[in-house]
Design an enzyme around this catalytic site. Structure first.
Site, mmCIF file in Angstrom:
data_model
loop_
_atom_site.group_PDB
_atom_site.id
_atom_site.type_symbol
_atom_site.label_atom_id
_atom_site.label_comp_id
_atom_site.label_asym_id
_atom_site.label_seq_id
_atom_site.Cartn_x
_atom_site.Cartn_y
_atom_site.Cartn_z
ATOM 1 N N GLY A 26 0.828 -1.192 0.000
ATOM 2 C CA GLY A 26 0.000 0.000 0.000
ATOM 3 C C GLY A 26 0.864 1.243 0.000
ATOM 4 N N CYS A 27 0.379 2.281 0.601
ATOM 5 C CA CYS A 27 1.096 3.555 0.677
ATOM 6 C C CYS A 27 2.442 3.374 1.367
ATOM 7 C CB CYS A 27 0.248 4.562 1.446
ATOM 8 S SG CYS A 27 1.109 6.095 1.810
ATOM 9 N N PHE A 28 3.510 3.875 0.752
ATOM 10 C CA PHE A 28 4.833 3.676 1.356
ATOM 11 C C PHE A 28 5.017 4.429 2.666
ATOM 12 C CE2 PHE A 28 6.681 6.411 -2.387
ATOM 13 C CZ PHE A 28 6.093 7.564 -1.923
#
Length: 192
Positions: A26-28
């Protein structure tokens, strides 16, 4: 002594002092915040991997057209934390059953992926994925991609150490903070 080069491990007289793994979940910003908490993790950099575009920008990756995933490249001390323990944290920190999606973040850039750096990482990732699927630990089948590491492109500076520098931002408060709290409860014996 070999020096560190493009995500490769540093070896000192055949004894690994550090190793590297690249995870997309997902979002880093979330992935980075989670792995920064673990004992044995030396550094975490947010970036992009797995695509065709050289030196992609955040704006380009967000289109989903570069083929890159948002990832965290993690350098760790295998004498303190093992690759299987990192896999446990990886699968325990996101939903590996949703294809190209984590929460509200949707697109191939948010896919669940392990970019392995050597044959041992590949074999262990495949083994644990198969065992997790067979155990019924998740409601659906694990869709995590397991692919060879090729290149890592470090994200722009404002993406690095994001949660620690922007903890009061709405995304940090409503998405990252609850995820971190849950993670800390489950992995409390492995925290720094």
């Amino acid at each position: 002594m070999e020096s560190k080069n493009e995500g490769k491990s540093m070896n000192v007289i055949n004894n690994k002092t550090t190793d590297t793994v690249t995870f997309g979940a997902g979002c880093f910003w979330c992935v980075e915040a989670v792995f920064q908490q673990l004992k044995g993790v030396k550094s975490v950099e947010s970036g992009y991997s797995g695509g065709e575009t050289d030196n992609p920008t955040y704006k380009e990756v967000c289109t989903g057209e570069t083929g890159h995933a948002e990832v965290a490249q993690i350098v760790y001390d295998p004498k303190v934390i093992s690759f299987p323990e990192l896999l446990e944290a990886f699968w325990g920190s996101h939903d590996p059953t949703t294809l190209n999606r984590q929460g509200a973040d949707q697109g191939t850039q948010y896919r669940s992926v392990i970019f392995y750096h050597d044959q041992e990482q590949k074999e262990l990732a495949e083994k644990y994925k198969k065992e997790l699927d067979a155990s019924g630990a998740f409601r659906g089948p694990i869709v995590t991609e397991i692919a060879p590491f090729t290149k890592f492109y470090k994200a722009e500076d404002y993406h690095q150490n994001y949660y620690n520098l922007n903890g009061n931002a709405p995304y940090c408060q409503f998405v990252i903070a609850p995820k971190l709290e849950k993670f800390k409860k489950v992995f409390k014996d492995k925290l720094k």
